[in-house]
Motif scaffolding. Structure first.
Motif, PDB file in Angstrom:
ATOM      1  N   ALA A 106       0.833  -1.205   0.000  1.00 57.64           N
ATOM      2  CA  ALA A 106       0.000   0.000   0.000  1.00 57.64           C
ATOM      3  C   ALA A 106       0.867   1.253   0.000  1.00 57.64           C
ATOM      4  O   ALA A 106       0.576   2.223  -0.708  1.00 57.64           O
ATOM      5  CB  ALA A 106      -0.928  -0.010   1.211  1.00 57.64           C
ATOM      6  N   LYS A 107       1.946   1.232   0.761  1.00 55.33           N
ATOM      7  CA  LYS A 107       2.856   2.379   0.805  1.00 55.33           C
ATOM      8  C   LYS A 107       3.506   2.603  -0.557  1.00 55.33           C
ATOM      9  O   LYS A 107       3.578   3.736  -1.050  1.00 55.33           O
ATOM     10  CB  LYS A 107       3.927   2.138   1.869  1.00 55.33           C
ATOM     11  CG  LYS A 107       4.931   3.250   1.998  1.00 55.33           C
ATOM     12  CD  LYS A 107       5.984   2.898   3.019  1.00 55.33           C
ATOM     13  CE  LYS A 107       7.109   3.917   2.987  1.00 55.33           C
ATOM     14  NZ  LYS A 107       8.243   3.488   3.774  1.00 55.33           N
ATOM     15  N   GLN A 108       3.975   1.521  -1.170  1.00 56.00           N
ATOM     16  CA  GLN A 108       4.607   1.642  -2.481  1.00 56.00           C
ATOM     17  C   GLN A 108       3.606   2.121  -3.525  1.00 56.00           C
ATOM     18  O   GLN A 108       3.942   2.947  -4.386  1.00 56.00           O
ATOM     19  CB  GLN A 108       5.208   0.298  -2.904  1.00 56.00           C
ATOM     20  CG  GLN A 108       6.417  -0.098  -2.092  1.00 56.00           C
ATOM     21  CD  GLN A 108       6.915  -1.484  -2.439  1.00 56.00           C
ATOM     22  OE1 GLN A 108       6.362  -2.170  -3.288  1.00 56.00           O
ATOM     23  NE2 GLN A 108       7.976  -1.912  -1.762  1.00 56.00           N
ATOM     24  N   LYS A 109       2.363   1.626  -3.461  1.00 58.59           N
ATOM     25  CA  LYS A 109       1.323   2.049  -4.402  1.00 58.59           C
ATOM     26  C   LYS A 109       1.027   3.534  -4.218  1.00 58.59           C
ATOM     27  O   LYS A 109       0.887   4.271  -5.197  1.00 58.59           O
ATOM     28  CB  LYS A 109       0.055   1.228  -4.207  1.00 58.59           C
ATOM     29  CG  LYS A 109      -1.048   1.560  -5.190  1.00 58.59           C
ATOM     30  CD  LYS A 109      -2.281   0.717  -4.923  1.00 58.59           C
ATOM     31  CE  LYS A 109      -3.389   0.966  -5.906  1.00 58.59           C
ATOM     32  NZ  LYS A 109      -3.805   2.326  -6.050  1.00 58.59           N
ATOM     33  N   MET A 110       0.944   3.984  -2.963  1.00 63.07           N
ATOM     34  CA  MET A 110       0.667   5.386  -2.697  1.00 63.07           C
ATOM     35  C   MET A 110       1.800   6.271  -3.225  1.00 63.07           C
ATOM     36  O   MET A 110       1.557   7.310  -3.847  1.00 63.07           O
ATOM     37  CB  MET A 110       0.484   5.613  -1.194  1.00 63.07           C
ATOM     38  CG  MET A 110       0.087   7.029  -0.819  1.00 63.07           C
ATOM     39  SD  MET A 110      -0.184   7.236   0.938  1.00 63.07           S
ATOM     40  CE  MET A 110       1.488   7.088   1.538  1.00 63.07           C
ATOM     41  N   GLU A 111       3.057   5.863  -3.022  1.00 65.22           N
ATOM     42  CA  GLU A 111       4.197   6.625  -3.524  1.00 65.22           C
ATOM     43  C   GLU A 111       4.188   6.675  -5.052  1.00 65.22           C
ATOM     44  O   GLU A 111       4.445   7.724  -5.650  1.00 65.22           O
ATOM     45  CB  GLU A 111       5.507   6.014  -3.022  1.00 65.22           C
ATOM     46  CG  GLU A 111       5.750   6.239  -1.544  1.00 65.22           C
ATOM     47  CD  GLU A 111       6.962   5.493  -1.020  1.00 65.22           C
ATOM     48  OE1 GLU A 111       7.587   4.728  -1.791  1.00 65.22           O
ATOM     49  OE2 GLU A 111       7.289   5.675   0.161  1.00 65.22           O
ATOM     50  N   LYS A 112       3.867   5.550  -5.673  1.00 65.35           N
ATOM     51  CA  LYS A 112       3.801   5.492  -7.131  1.00 65.35           C
ATOM     52  C   LYS A 112       2.687   6.404  -7.647  1.00 65.35           C
ATOM     53  O   LYS A 112       2.878   7.132  -8.627  1.00 65.35           O
ATOM     54  CB  LYS A 112       3.563   4.046  -7.573  1.00 65.35           C
ATOM     55  CG  LYS A 112       3.653   3.817  -9.046  1.00 65.35           C
ATOM     56  CD  LYS A 112       3.490   2.335  -9.349  1.00 65.35           C
ATOM     57  CE  LYS A 112       3.530   2.056 -10.830  1.00 65.35           C
ATOM     58  NZ  LYS A 112       3.315   0.636 -11.113  1.00 65.35           N
ATOM     59  N   ARG A 116       3.104   9.669 -10.044  1.00 64.88           N
ATOM     60  CA  ARG A 116       2.346   9.773 -11.289  1.00 64.88           C
ATOM     61  C   ARG A 116       1.558  11.088 -11.321  1.00 64.88           C
ATOM     62  O   ARG A 116       1.527  11.788 -12.329  1.00 64.88           O
ATOM     63  CB  ARG A 116       1.400   8.582 -11.436  1.00 64.88           C
ATOM     64  CG  ARG A 116       0.675   8.572 -12.788  1.00 64.88           C
ATOM     65  CD  ARG A 116      -0.233   7.356 -12.954  1.00 64.88           C
ATOM     66  NE  ARG A 116       0.567   6.137 -12.949  1.00 64.88           N
ATOM     67  CZ  ARG A 116       0.337   5.089 -12.167  1.00 64.88           C
ATOM     68  NH1 ARG A 116      -0.662   5.108 -11.315  1.00 64.88           N
ATOM     69  NH2 ARG A 116       1.091   4.016 -12.229  1.00 64.88           N
ATOM     70  N   ARG A 117       0.931  11.431 -10.189  1.00 64.58           N
ATOM     71  CA  ARG A 117       0.144  12.666 -10.094  1.00 64.58           C
ATOM     72  C   ARG A 117       1.042  13.894 -10.302  1.00 64.58           C
ATOM     73  O   ARG A 117       0.692  14.820 -11.027  1.00 64.58           O
ATOM     74  CB  ARG A 117      -0.552  12.741  -8.739  1.00 64.58           C
ATOM     75  CG  ARG A 117      -1.624  13.809  -8.654  1.00 64.58           C
ATOM     76  CD  ARG A 117      -2.384  13.767  -7.321  1.00 64.58           C
ATOM     77  NE  ARG A 117      -2.935  12.453  -7.018  1.00 64.58           N
ATOM     78  CZ  ARG A 117      -2.528  11.661  -6.019  1.00 64.58           C
ATOM     79  NH1 ARG A 117      -1.556  12.059  -5.214  1.00 64.58           N
ATOM     80  NH2 ARG A 117      -3.077  10.488  -5.818  1.00 64.58           N
ATOM     81  N   GLU A 118       2.221  13.880  -9.671  1.00 65.84           N
ATOM     82  CA  GLU A 118       3.155  14.987  -9.849  1.00 65.84           C
ATOM     83  C   GLU A 118       3.609  15.100 -11.296  1.00 65.84           C
ATOM     84  O   GLU A 118       3.715  16.210 -11.838  1.00 65.84           O
ATOM     85  CB  GLU A 118       4.367  14.797  -8.937  1.00 65.84           C
ATOM     86  CG  GLU A 118       4.089  15.033  -7.469  1.00 65.84           C
ATOM     87  CD  GLU A 118       5.291  14.710  -6.590  1.00 65.84           C
ATOM     88  OE1 GLU A 118       6.410  14.570  -7.133  1.00 65.84           O
ATOM     89  OE2 GLU A 118       5.104  14.603  -5.370  1.00 65.84           O
TER      90      GLU A 118
END
Length: 147
Positions: A106-112, A116-118
């Motif tokens: 979940a942490k890695q998905k959130m960072e990814k 992507r958003r940035e």
């Protein structure tokens, strides 16, 4: 010493047959794969024991004076009382949903997602700048042709 542990034998004065060596304390202080114990030394005042291992660690242990050692040996360890009713408590259920992320995933998905958003925001900003530059170029071009 190969396991990285040290043993402490509380010897009794005058015990020439070494019958007091039956009991000992074992301390696992150095890494048992890369921390084989290499050196054990007492300080000059016999108040400390130093150990060095292959793991690069050096540990220092404080020795008790003989009168405090005797007091410590005479004290009995207290065993805590049993907790009653543990068998009646419900066990925690495992998460069996395959769609559920573990904490690390979940942490890695959130960072990814954040990256992507940035990147998308940066791309939109760059596109706006490009549109503005194209508009200004056309305006300058029109001004030059009309002059």
């Amino acid at each position: 010493m190969q396991s990285g542990s040290i043993r402490v034998y509380p010897l009794q004065p005058g015990d020439h047959s070494l019958t007091s060596m039956q009991a000992y304390w074992a301390l696992n202080v150095h890494n048992n794969q890369y921390g084989h114990l290499r050196h054990v030394r007492c300080s000059l005042d016999d108040l400390f024991v130093l150990t060095a291992g292959d793991d690069g660690n050096i540990f220092c242990f404080c020795l008790l004076p003989p009168e405090e050692q005797q007091k410590t040996l005479e004290r009995k360890a207290k065993i805590p009382s049993l907790r009653v009713g543990l068998e009646k408590e419900a066990l925690a259920l495992d998460i069996e949903d395959p769609a559920t992320y573990c904490i690390e995933t979940a942490k890695q998905k959130m960072e990814k997602d954040n990256l992507r958003r940035e990147a998308e925001l940066k791309e939109v900003g760059t596109q706006r700048q490009l549109v503005e530059l194209q508009r200004r170029f056309k305006q300058v071009l029109n001004d030059n042709q009309s002059a």
